[in-house]
Motif scaffolding. Structure first.
Motif, PDB file in Angstrom:
ATOM      1  N   PHE A   1     -15.772  18.489  28.834  1.00 60.02           N
ATOM      2  CA  PHE A   1     -15.638  17.063  29.128  1.00 60.02           C
ATOM      3  C   PHE A   1     -16.005  16.245  27.890  1.00 60.02           C
ATOM      4  CE2 PHE A   1     -16.574  19.101  33.176  1.00 60.02           C
ATOM      5  CZ  PHE A   1     -15.611  18.545  34.009  1.00 60.02           C
TER       6      PHE A   1
ATOM      7  N   GLU B   1     -17.375  10.430  28.233  1.00 57.96           N
ATOM      8  CA  GLU B   1     -17.165   9.601  29.433  1.00 57.96           C
ATOM      9  C   GLU B   1     -16.952  10.439  30.682  1.00 57.96           C
ATOM     10  OE1 GLU B   1     -15.531   8.806  26.420  1.00 57.96           O
ATOM     11  OE2 GLU B   1     -17.219   7.427  26.131  1.00 57.96           O
ATOM     12  N   GLY B   2     -17.016  11.759  30.537  1.00 58.77           N
ATOM     13  CA  GLY B   2     -16.846  12.625  31.695  1.00 58.77           C
ATOM     14  C   GLY B   2     -15.402  12.978  31.982  1.00 58.77           C
ATOM     15  N   GLN B   3     -14.495  12.680  31.045  1.00 59.12           N
ATOM     16  CA  GLN B   3     -13.094  13.018  31.222  1.00 59.12           C
ATOM     17  C   GLN B   3     -12.810  14.391  30.608  1.00 59.12           C
ATOM     18  OE1 GLN B   3     -11.010  11.071  33.077  1.00 59.12           O
ATOM     19  NE2 GLN B   3     -12.887   9.893  33.412  1.00 59.12           N
TER      20      GLN B   3
ATOM     21  N   ARG C   1     -20.136  19.381  27.371  1.00 58.12           N
ATOM     22  CA  ARG C   1     -19.874  17.962  27.124  1.00 58.12           C
ATOM     23  C   ARG C   1     -19.904  17.662  25.631  1.00 58.12           C
ATOM     24  NH1 ARG C   1     -20.085  13.366  30.364  1.00 58.12           N
ATOM     25  NH2 ARG C   1     -20.818  14.633  32.091  1.00 58.12           N
TER      26      ARG C   1
ATOM     27  N   ALA D   1     -20.115  23.695  32.674  1.00 60.85           N
ATOM     28  CA  ALA D   1     -19.546  22.482  32.091  1.00 60.85           C
ATOM     29  C   ALA D   1     -20.144  22.215  30.713  1.00 60.85           C
ATOM     30  CB  ALA D   1     -19.796  21.289  33.007  1.00 60.85           C
TER      31      ALA D   1
END
Length: 260
Positions: A64, A67-69, A156, A154
């Motif tokens: 990601f 911005e979490g996209q 980032r 996840a």
């Protein structure tokens, strides 16, 4: 089909095989991997087929942005967590769905490195550590056991420069647009590149990060897995004001290569 079992020293033997070509496979404990081997046994002869099994730990999940996209075009490495070690794993890249997988991880403690293909390696801006930090001492350390599999992990990225759109056109020396040719863009010699194709008017566009130096070149598909490569051109810094123009002579490429 003939089977054999290894002894206390890991040795095995299959006597009295008819001459011919054989495929040799090894059944390993869970979490280990090894490739099969092919061997030819001659009449009244011997053949030796060694194996070097390795732990096949795996790490997979989604990358990601800040911005979490979901983020594509990111290579994921693991590097030994100890200061004295810099052993890298085989990388796994985030695909069009931002999914990644790293295979063949040996037992140990690792830091996770995110290498963004869109940024400039010569400026030292491509490498980040999970969770989105620049210094290795700030990175999280992940431990792997023998053949351990960690899924849905996840990752980032930190905040990145603003994206802008590079627009351009490809013309031949007579000023005619060249349709359906590839535009290879990125940082040459850094292997951080991608392709787009020109439209019927020879126009192309791709996204780029502000403050990063990009280059572009034309590649023409000659058919039969052969390609013609033309010289790199620096992408002007003010392409948002005026489209980039690439002029080539299609009959005079810099080089040709045939993909095997």
């Amino acid at each position: 089909q003939v089977e054999a079992t290894t002894d206390d020293e890991g040795r095995y033997k299959t006597p009295k095989l008819p001459a011919g070509e054989y495929t040799v496979q090894v059944e390993l404990p869970q979490g280990m991997s090894e490739h099969e081997r092919k061997v030819t046994v001659v009449d009244r002869g011997c053949a030796e087929v060694p194996f070097w099994p390795y732990w096949d730990g795996r790490l997979s999940g989604t990358v990601f942005d800040a911005e979490g996209q979901p983020a594509t075009g990111v290579r994921v490495y693991l590097v030994k967590g100890e200061k004295s070690g810099m052993d890298w794993t085989t990388p796994g890249g985030s695909d069009e769905n931002s999914k990644y997988e790293v295979k063949g991880i040996q037992p140990g403690r690792y830091r996770i490195i995110l290498q963004h293909i869109g940024l400039n390696a010569s400026q030292g801006k491509t490498i980040f550590y999970h969770p989105g930090v620049s210094a290795p001492e700030q990175a999280d350390v992940v431990s792997f056991g023998e053949g351990q599999v960690i899924s849905h992990f996840a990752l980032r990225l930190p905040p990145l420069p603003r994206l802008k759109t590079i627009e351009g056109v490809v013309l031949d020396t007579n000023g005619n647009p060249l349709a359906a040719v590839l535009i290879n863009h990125g940082q040459p010699n850094e292997n951080f590149m991608s392709n787009v194709k020109t439209d019927e008017y020879g126009r192309f566009s791709f996204n780029a990060y502000e403050g990063v130096k990009y280059s572009a070149r034309v590649i023409i598909d000659l058919g039969n897995s052969e390609y013609a490569y033309f010289k790199w051109s620096d992408v002007p810094a003010d392409t948002e004001k005026a489209p980039m123009k690439i002029v080539i002579d299609p009959n005079r490429p810099e080089s040709k290569a045939k993909l095997q």
